[in-house]
Every structure is written in C-alpha cells, then in structure tokens.
Design a protein around this motif. Sequence first.
Motif, PDB file in Angstrom:
ATOM      1  N   THR A 143      40.537  43.959  -3.197  1.00 28.53           N
ATOM      2  CA  THR A 143      39.695  44.492  -2.128  1.00 28.53           C
ATOM      3  C   THR A 143      38.954  45.715  -2.638  1.00 28.53           C
ATOM      4  N   LEU A 144      37.793  45.960  -2.060  1.00 32.49           N
ATOM      5  CA  LEU A 144      36.982  47.126  -2.406  1.00 32.49           C
ATOM      6  C   LEU A 144      36.884  48.048  -1.199  1.00 32.49           C
ATOM      7  N   ARG A 145      37.022  49.342  -1.435  1.00 34.99           N
ATOM      8  CA  ARG A 145      36.903  50.333  -0.376  1.00 34.99           C
ATOM      9  C   ARG A 145      36.148  51.545  -0.902  1.00 34.99           C
ATOM     10  N   ASP A 146      35.775  52.417   0.014  1.00 33.03           N
ATOM     11  CA  ASP A 146      35.122  53.668  -0.376  1.00 33.03           C
ATOM     12  C   ASP A 146      36.150  54.780  -0.214  1.00 33.03           C
ATOM     13  N   THR A 147      37.082  54.843  -1.151  1.00 31.85           N
ATOM     14  CA  THR A 147      38.174  55.813  -1.074  1.00 31.85           C
ATOM     15  C   THR A 147      37.768  57.141  -1.692  1.00 31.85           C
ATOM     16  N   ARG A 148      38.384  58.206  -1.235  1.00 36.15           N
ATOM     17  CA  ARG A 148      38.080  59.546  -1.741  1.00 36.15           C
ATOM     18  C   ARG A 148      39.156  60.093  -2.666  1.00 36.15           C
ATOM     19  N   SER A 149      40.396  59.689  -2.454  1.00 32.81           N
ATOM     20  CA  SER A 149      41.500  60.302  -3.191  1.00 32.81           C
ATOM     21  C   SER A 149      41.934  59.506  -4.406  1.00 32.81           C
ATOM     22  N   ARG A 150      41.510  58.239  -4.521  1.00 29.66           N
ATOM     23  CA  ARG A 150      41.934  57.430  -5.657  1.00 29.66           C
ATOM     24  C   ARG A 150      40.859  56.400  -5.977  1.00 29.66           C
ATOM     25  N   TRP A 151      40.869  55.963  -7.231  1.00 28.07           N
ATOM     26  CA  TRP A 151      39.886  54.975  -7.682  1.00 28.07           C
ATOM     27  C   TRP A 151      40.442  53.567  -7.616  1.00 28.07           C
ATOM     28  N   GLY A 152      41.733  53.453  -7.457  1.00 29.79           N
ATOM     29  CA  GLY A 152      42.340  52.146  -7.352  1.00 29.79           C
ATOM     30  C   GLY A 152      43.786  52.279  -6.939  1.00 29.79           C
ATOM     31  N   SER A 153      44.379  51.170  -6.559  1.00 31.12           N
ATOM     32  CA  SER A 153      45.796  51.161  -6.208  1.00 31.12           C
ATOM     33  C   SER A 153      46.327  49.744  -6.361  1.00 31.12           C
ATOM     34  N   CYS A 154      47.646  49.638  -6.470  1.00 28.18           N
ATOM     35  CA  CYS A 154      48.318  48.358  -6.616  1.00 28.18           C
ATOM     36  C   CYS A 154      49.484  48.329  -5.648  1.00 28.18           C
ATOM     37  N   SER A 155      49.551  47.317  -4.813  1.00 25.53           N
ATOM     38  CA  SER A 155      50.640  47.212  -3.844  1.00 25.53           C
ATOM     39  C   SER A 155      51.843  46.524  -4.475  1.00 25.53           C
ATOM     40  N   GLY A 156      52.974  46.598  -3.788  1.00 22.24           N
ATOM     41  CA  GLY A 156      54.170  45.950  -4.283  1.00 22.24           C
ATOM     42  C   GLY A 156      54.038  44.444  -4.359  1.00 22.24           C
TER      43      GLY A 156
END
Length: 225
Positions: A143-156
């Motif tokens: 998924t793509l979002r307009d996040t401010r605190s991180r450039w990416g993330s990975c869920s469990g």
Amino acid sequence: MDAFEVAGTPVRLRRSARARRMTLRVGRVGGAVTLTLPPRAALADARAFAEGHAAWIARHVAAVPAARTVAVGTTLPVAGREVPVVAGGGRAARWTGTAIAVPDDGHAGRRVATLLKEMARTRLVAATETHAEALGRPFGRITLRDTRSRWGSCSGRGDLMYSWRLAMAPEEVLDYVAAHEVAHLAHMDHSERFWACVARLMPDYAPRRAWLRREGAALHAVRFA
C-alpha cells in the motif's frame, strides 16, 4: 494560554498525560514548534525551558526546507532530478521523460500527485519483488500512503507500506527503502541481524540511507493542494 513566542518564533504548548518531562519538536514541514509538557507543569517553567533552548529552536527552524507548491510553471523532483511542470493536453498528468505535462486547470497539484503515486507503485513493486526473491521471503499487500514519520513499514503479516513521495527521491534511495522493508520480513526489529540482512540485499545502503535522512524533509515540503 496555549502558545507564546521565543525570539519571534511561535511555540505551541501541548500537555500530555504521558509526558514526564518537557520536550521540544520542530515540524519537518512548515517548521512549527511544539513544546510538550506534563499535565501539572507551570507555564512559567515552560516559557523558561523554551527560552533556554532559543538557539536550538532558531537553528532547527532555519533548517526546515521552504514549502513549495506544485503548479504549471514550477519544478519538482522526480527520481532525484528537478524537472519542470508544463501545460499539457488531456485530463491527467503525464511524464514525458524530461517534464511533467498537466492540464493548466487549477488542479495541477492533485493530478501530479496521482502521477507520482503511479510511478512510485511501479518502481516499489519491482524493487520489492527483486529483494524479496533474493531474500527468499514472500510478502503480502503493498500500500502507498503519504506518511510523515516513516518512509515505509512492514506488518507482522508481511504487508508492506511505502510513502509515495519516494517517487521524488533518487531511484537508488527508493530501492534502499524497499530493501529495508523487505529485510523486516526476516527480522521485525532494527537489530544487528536486521542490518546485516539489509547489507546482504544492498551492500552500499549507507549513503542511500544518509541521503534520505539529510534530504527527506525537502520531499515532504512539496505541496500538491
């Protein structure tokens, strides 16, 4: 009173039940200064704390990139290179290879953002597939979002999220973020084992990571409203 000025800079106060001490934060976009304080902290102490950090506030506010709004006649970074936004036909923004052509109808920013999201998805899916194959790990949704605190993330569950603003970063930086998040498929932390995994996927990741830490705020300063 929920705000005051320190050397001409507005400082907004925010009380938090979880705060154990006073902390200052300068927004990465716009440079707004927020002073978080415990519920019972005195306003006089808050002002004294902020005034004692006046030089720190001034230095960090000055370092915040100036906001820039996308419109026909302006430029913006695409894959790390400044390109012009020019008037073009049709109903959508279009990448020509050297410029972004978009209808000059007052909605250029929104149309350009849509184009960047498409470019980001294409590049991030390809980079993710490459690194996941090298690691031998499957991944879930992207998924793509307009996040401010991180450039990416990975869920469990192995789902990956990326900031679509990475379309504006150099391609090797976007590739690093993909490698970083894919490495989380094996290690859901930032341990030595995790960074060793990133290094296996991308031996020269350090300068790419440094670029993002140094220049990332400028990508957030681009406004598409």
